[in-house]
Motif scaffolding. Structure first.
Motif, short mmCIF file in Angstrom:
data_model
loop_
_atom_site.label_atom_id
_atom_site.label_comp_id
_atom_site.label_asym_id
_atom_site.label_seq_id
_atom_site.Cartn_x
_atom_site.Cartn_y
_atom_site.Cartn_z
N ASP A 256 -1.71 30.54 13.44
CA ASP A 256 -2.36 31.47 14.35
C ASP A 256 -3.85 31.51 14.05
N LEU A 257 -4.58 32.40 14.73
CA LEU A 257 -6.03 32.45 14.59
C LEU A 257 -6.47 32.92 13.21
N ARG A 258 -5.57 33.58 12.47
CA ARG A 258 -5.89 34.04 11.12
C ARG A 258 -5.43 33.05 10.06
N ASP A 259 -5.04 31.89 10.50
CA ASP A 259 -4.59 30.83 9.60
C ASP A 259 -3.28 31.16 8.90
N ASN A 260 -2.48 32.07 9.49
CA ASN A 260 -1.10 32.24 9.02
C ASN A 260 -0.29 31.07 9.57
N ARG A 261 0.43 30.41 8.70
CA ARG A 261 1.12 29.19 9.09
C ARG A 261 2.62 29.43 9.19
N HIS A 275 8.28 31.64 8.58
CA HIS A 275 6.99 31.62 7.91
C HIS A 275 6.94 30.39 7.02
N ARG A 303 1.65 30.15 -0.53
CA ARG A 303 0.71 31.26 -0.40
C ARG A 303 1.43 32.55 -0.75
#
Length: 313
Positions: A256-261, A275, A303
């Motif tokens: 996503d835009l917050r770099d959550n993968r 996740h 992470r």
């Protein structure tokens, strides 16, 4: 504990208008008057077409309960009370499995890694190869057109000696209801967030249930105090964030835009969003545990994201 008999005779005339009824007599005796006793199941045998005055019926009822109060001793109804308790306990024990106080570990892993976890109970999906000692994970989503196939597979496994099943949705109880001596565990995504839910599951034959994964430690410990020996904890694995029948036309990693993968994993029927990281939770003393190594082994990232008492690593 002996049977008691009481009787009284009186003459009844044929009814001119309203004849006595079974409900009239049983209703009168169910009142019980001021007696220490009350009527349970009442059976009435009555010749039709007779007139029974209400005043006479009241006198008979009072005479009967007065006789009870003077005839039955304390030993008689203590014996009856204990007999009823024993009958209730026997019925309760038949419906509700005895709690298993032992803390056990259940692991889902790839077939080739079974030897590495020989001391644990192993769990496999319904249509995967399985040993009779394995716990069978029943699918949480079963369309109407798939029910017969799932039921046939369950019957096949039970015929081969399987008795351990992990229930993940309510339909499983109907599929299993005709089989006896099964060991059932309720598990994610079936929500068990409080002792009321757990007690309802116990009435359906569940011996142990997985506490909802988002519960705080305090909430899980409160459940454990009310239902000792009945709870399991999800310790390690990758929990699905979304499951859909939609064809997403894409698999693998997304961000996503917050770099959550996240990772999209499709199979023949469903597509699941996970996740990227692995869910972990600190073990709580007194709880059994479940670890899903098979899904966790596909994790791409490392992470750390705190989630209250839980961690995504």
């Amino acid at each position: 504990g002996a049977d008691l008999h009481w009787g009284q005779s009186w003459e009844l005339a044929p009814a001119q208008k309203t004849a006595a009824t079974l409900d009239q007599i049983s209703g009168e005796f169910s009142r019980g008057d001021q007696s220490a006793f009350a009527a349970g199941s009442i059976e009435v045998s009555l010749e039709p077409g007779l007139f029974l005055p209400g005043s006479v019926l009241k006198q008979v009822r009072r005479a009967f309960f007065e006789w009870l109060d003077t005839t039955l001793t304390q030993e008689d109804y203590v014996f009856h009370f204990h007999s009823r308790l024993e009958a209730i306990w026997e019925e309760w024990s038949r419906i509700i499995p005895e709690p298993d106080d032992s803390v056990r570990e259940t692991i889902r892993c790839a077939w080739g890694q079974r030897q590495q976890h020989s001391g644990a109970r192993l769990a496999v999906q319904l249509f995967e190869p399985a040993e009779p000692s394995d716990e069978i994970i029943l699918p949480d989503f079963v369309a109407e057109t798939q029910l017969d196939g799932v039921a046939d597979r369950i019957r096949e496994l039970i015929d081969r000696g399987h008795r351990r099943f992990r229930v993940t949705a309510w339909h499983a109880f109907t599929l299993l209801r005709d089989y006896s001596e099964l060991e059932l565990t309720a598990a994610f995504p079936l929500p068990v967030a409080n002792s009321s839910a757990l007690e309802q599951l116990m009435e359906l034959g569940v011996g142990r249930a997985m506490a909802w994964v988002e519960l705080e430690v305090e909430a899980i410990e409160a459940m454990l105090r009310r239902c000792p020996g009945r709870l399991e904890q999800y310790l390690y694995g990758r929990l699905p964030l979304l499951t859909t029948r939609a064809d997403l036309k894409q698999g693998g990693l997304v961000a996503d835009l917050r770099d959550n993968r996240f990772e999209i994993i499709p199979d023949a029927e469903l597509t699941t969003l996970y996740h990227e990281g692995v869910y972990t939770s600190p073990p709580i003393p007194g709880l059994s545990s479940f670890r899903d190594l098979q899904i966790a082994e596909t994790a791409q990232g490392q992470r750390t994201l705190p989630r209250g008492n839980h961690t995504l690593a």
